[in-house]
Design an enzyme around this catalytic site. Structure first.
Site, PDB file in Angstrom:
ATOM      1  CE  LYS A   1      -4.382  -1.394   0.174  1.00  0.00           C
ATOM      2  NZ  LYS A   1      -5.419  -0.933  -0.768  1.00  0.00           N
TER       3      LYS A   1
ATOM      4  CB  SER B   1      -0.231  -8.327  -1.152  1.00  0.00           C
ATOM      5  OG  SER B   1      -1.242  -8.976  -0.403  1.00  0.00           O
TER       6      SER B   1
END
Length: 409
Positions: free
Chosen positions: A54, A308
């Site tokens: 992110k 991720s």
């Protein structure tokens, strides 16, 4: 129709982010390679600053703000990774940041977001409430709202991860990753497919969603984003009821396949990553590996699942490991009705010891379960080497005259 960002845009973004983000490693997993029958390399974005991808999209979006917009500050809403990404990006660029988070946010994520200098507002029970409050704050104060996935700049920033994969594994065949709102897969698919095309190659891109929050398959079927009713999932990082409009257009055009995985699949993947890859990954970051282990993805060449994120609450990790052991057939709870006579527990323990099953927990009760006054219930949590070993323990107990039953989770 949203234009797919160009390779030049992704390359420029990667250059601008080079002093903020880490180029995370891509490492071969022999255990997963044996399962797939092709080389599997893990893109360890769980080792990224803030613990997830992110930071890429957040930093690139904030870097595009004008001086006047920066002076107004930024606001975002998130239960974790997006919050940390925006907070660190704002700190690095000297922009005031306000983050709305729901009341039940895990403490480590709350402390990390505050540690990056953001002002955190804890209010509401869900992220949906936090999003509404953030939008109201932006309208009231003039702060710039930073969306988690539905913005072209965010997609470009996330896509820099795809360029790293192609740089590290230029002969990659398949890339697998989770889908929440769609920003990551839209960016990675656009970046890596264009990079591969320039090199005269093609790359498959496969998305994975938790069965309990799988909005993309029905959206693809409908030809437009649709909102679904979600159910709780341990993969809360991809718990999104509707894909973003902008990412969805790119997903339609560039993503080759979208599959779903169960909660057991995800828990099993976390356990495999802990034991064999020696990495800690959050559930949403493990869904690519979960798809491989569940047989949902067949590798035809070098396959890269993206880990991720790694921001998992330690208490959740403890529960997930137990669940993963159970899903792998290596942990079971067994209930055995017994006559209320001395020595019964010792007999059961001796039998389990003989077959090599490890007793982890014991509950010995004379109450409930419709028991007669001369009966009792023995409930054991046992650790075994797998389903066959568990069955051996049950069969040996039955051969000795006991009546064990597996207790469902």
């Amino acid at each position: 129709m949203t234009a797919v960002p160009s390779l030049a845009e992704f390359s420029a973004a990667a250059e601008s982010l080079s002093e903020v983000i880490s180029h995370t490693p891509t490492e071969l997993s022999r255990a997963l390679s044996d399962i797939v029958g092709a080389p599997v390399l893990l893109k360890m974005e769980n080792l990224q600053r803030t613990g997830s991808f992110k930071i890429r999209g957040a930093t690139y979006r904030l870097a595009q703000l004008t001086a006047e917009e920066r002076s107004r500050g930024v606001v975002a809403a998130s239960a974790g990774n997006h919050a940390q990404g925006v907070a660190l990006a704002a700190q690095s660029l000297g922009i005031p940041a306000t983050i709305f988070m729901p009341l039940g946010v895990p403490v480590p994520k709350l402390l990390a977001t505050r540690g990056y200098g953001a002002e955190v507002v804890l209010e509401g029970e869900t992220v949906a409430t936090s999003l509404r409050l953030a939008a109201e704050f932006a309208e009231r104060t003039g702060a710039v709202l930073i969306p988690p996935f539905n913005h072209r700049d965010v997609i470009i920033g996330q896509g820099t991860l795809g360029l790293e994969i192609f740089q590290d594994v230029p002969d990659v065949d398949t890339v697998i990753m989770g889908i929440g709102g769609g920003g990551l897969i839209a960016g990675v698919a656009a970046a890596i497919k264009q990079a591969a095309a320039e090199a005269g190659r093609t790359v498959r891109v496969i998305g994975v969603q938790a069965e309990n929050a799988a909005a993309v398959p029905p959206s693809l079927q409908a030809g437009e984003p649709v909102e679904i009713t979600t159910h709780p999932t341990i993969a809360d990082g991809i718990l999104v009821a509707r894909p973003g409009d902008i990412p969805f257009e790119i997903i339609q055009e560039l993503v080759d396949e979208v599959v779903t995985v169960t909660e057991d699949d995800i828990a099993r993947a976390l356990l495999v990553l802990l034991e064999h890859a020696k990495v800690v990954v959050e559930p949403a970051g493990a869904v690519g590996v979960a798809a491989i282990l569940a047989g949902k993805v067949k590798g035809t060449g070098k396959t890269v699942p993206i880990l991720s994120g790694g921001n998992i609450d330690p208490m959740l990790l403890q529960r997930v490991v137990s669940h993963g052991l159970a899903a792998s057939g290596r942990y079971a709870t067994v209930r055995i009705p017994l006559p209320d006579r001395p020595g019964q527990l010792a007999k059961v323990s001796e039998i389990l010891a003989q077959v090599g099953a490890n007793v982890m927990e014991v509950l010995h009760t004379r109450h409930g379960h419709g028991l007669q006054i001369s009966e009792m219930i023995l409930q054991l949590s046992i650790e075994t080497r797998g389903p066959e070993h568990t069955q051996l323990a049950l069969d040996t107990l039955r051969a000795a005259g006991f009546e064990p039953e597996i207790v469902a989770d």
